[in-house]
Design a protein around this motif. Sequence first.
Motif, PDB file in Angstrom:
ATOM      1  N   VAL A 236       7.010  -3.959 -12.403  1.00  0.00           N
ATOM      2  CA  VAL A 236       5.490  -4.348 -12.433  1.00  0.00           C
ATOM      3  C   VAL A 236       5.081  -4.133 -13.774  1.00  0.00           C
ATOM      4  O   VAL A 236       5.285  -3.230 -14.410  1.00  0.00           O
ATOM      5  N   GLY A 237       4.190  -4.686 -14.298  1.00  0.00           N
ATOM      6  CA  GLY A 237       3.410  -4.638 -15.551  1.00  0.00           C
ATOM      7  C   GLY A 237       2.477  -3.424 -15.576  1.00  0.00           C
ATOM      8  O   GLY A 237       1.823  -3.325 -16.797  1.00  0.00           O
ATOM      9  N   SER A 238       1.702  -3.413 -14.650  1.00  0.00           N
ATOM     10  CA  SER A 238       0.381  -2.220 -14.466  1.00  0.00           C
ATOM     11  C   SER A 238       0.461  -1.677 -13.059  1.00  0.00           C
ATOM     12  O   SER A 238       0.825  -2.176 -12.178  1.00  0.00           O
ATOM     13  N   VAL A 239      -0.371  -0.274 -13.113  1.00  0.00           N
ATOM     14  CA  VAL A 239      -0.622   0.058 -11.964  1.00  0.00           C
ATOM     15  C   VAL A 239      -1.512  -0.882 -11.013  1.00  0.00           C
ATOM     16  O   VAL A 239      -1.132  -0.697  -9.842  1.00  0.00           O
ATOM     17  N   ASP A 240      -2.461  -1.592 -11.544  1.00  0.00           N
ATOM     18  CA  ASP A 240      -3.132  -2.612 -10.613  1.00  0.00           C
ATOM     19  C   ASP A 240      -2.186  -3.608 -10.161  1.00  0.00           C
ATOM     20  O   ASP A 240      -2.387  -3.918  -8.885  1.00  0.00           O
ATOM     21  N   GLU A 241      -1.324  -3.958 -10.969  1.00  0.00           N
ATOM     22  CA  GLU A 241      -0.528  -4.882 -10.223  1.00  0.00           C
ATOM     23  C   GLU A 241       0.458  -4.188  -9.162  1.00  0.00           C
ATOM     24  O   GLU A 241       0.749  -4.813  -7.813  1.00  0.00           O
TER      25      GLU A 241
END
Length: 252
Positions: A236-241
């Motif tokens: 995943v590219g970010s914490v939000d994702e």
Amino acid sequence: MKVLVPVKRVIDYNVKVRVKADGSGVDLANVKMSMNPFDEIAVEEAIRLKEKGAVSEIVVVSVGVKQAQETLRTALAMGADRAILVVAADDVHTDIEPLAVAKILAKVAEEEQPGMIIAGKQAIDNDMNATGQMLSALLGWSQATFASDVTVEGESLKVTREVDGGLQTISVKLPAVVTADLRLNEPRYASLPNIMKAKKKQLDEKTAADYGVDVTPRLTVVKTSEPAGRAAGITVGSVDELVGKLKDAGVL
């Protein structure tokens, strides 16, 4: 007080189990076999109770094939006093079912008259988790399963049990059947001198027929298969994702 400790010969827990190509069972050819880990914990607990003066004699017993002698010798090297091997099968692929094992152990208990039986809570090969409970019922003895602490208090035992909600402490009258959980203790390694001494300790060999127990299987294994392989993970590219995917999966 005499203590009886049942032990089982199983595939070593470090070995990766291989399923036969025809799905009829597990391949045991050239596979390292050892004492069931929970039974090893039971043997250790019996030894510790003896070291505290609460136990006078430890008798280990195994029901299965002749090769289980090795397992019994290991228990003798740890500190057990003598052993009984009940030969109930010729083929190493034959697994004696819990009810038959419990009936044989009940007969052994009637002969030996122990004050307590300490067994592993389950065997890691079939995970039945039934022999101790069945044995208690056959003998009409108290039972304390999934024990993480055992203390002898006169004519009773104080046992801490691992249950779904945490820990439960109970008191049971002797004679009793106790089944050992993982956190009861950490088994010792047998020293070389004790391994040599174990070769001279008494090991009696009997058969299931000697106890009048029918070990004919009541269960049929329809199919054995390996667990499905785990799917590859994703990046995943970010914490939000990550949080979004966890929510989509119902984890959060």
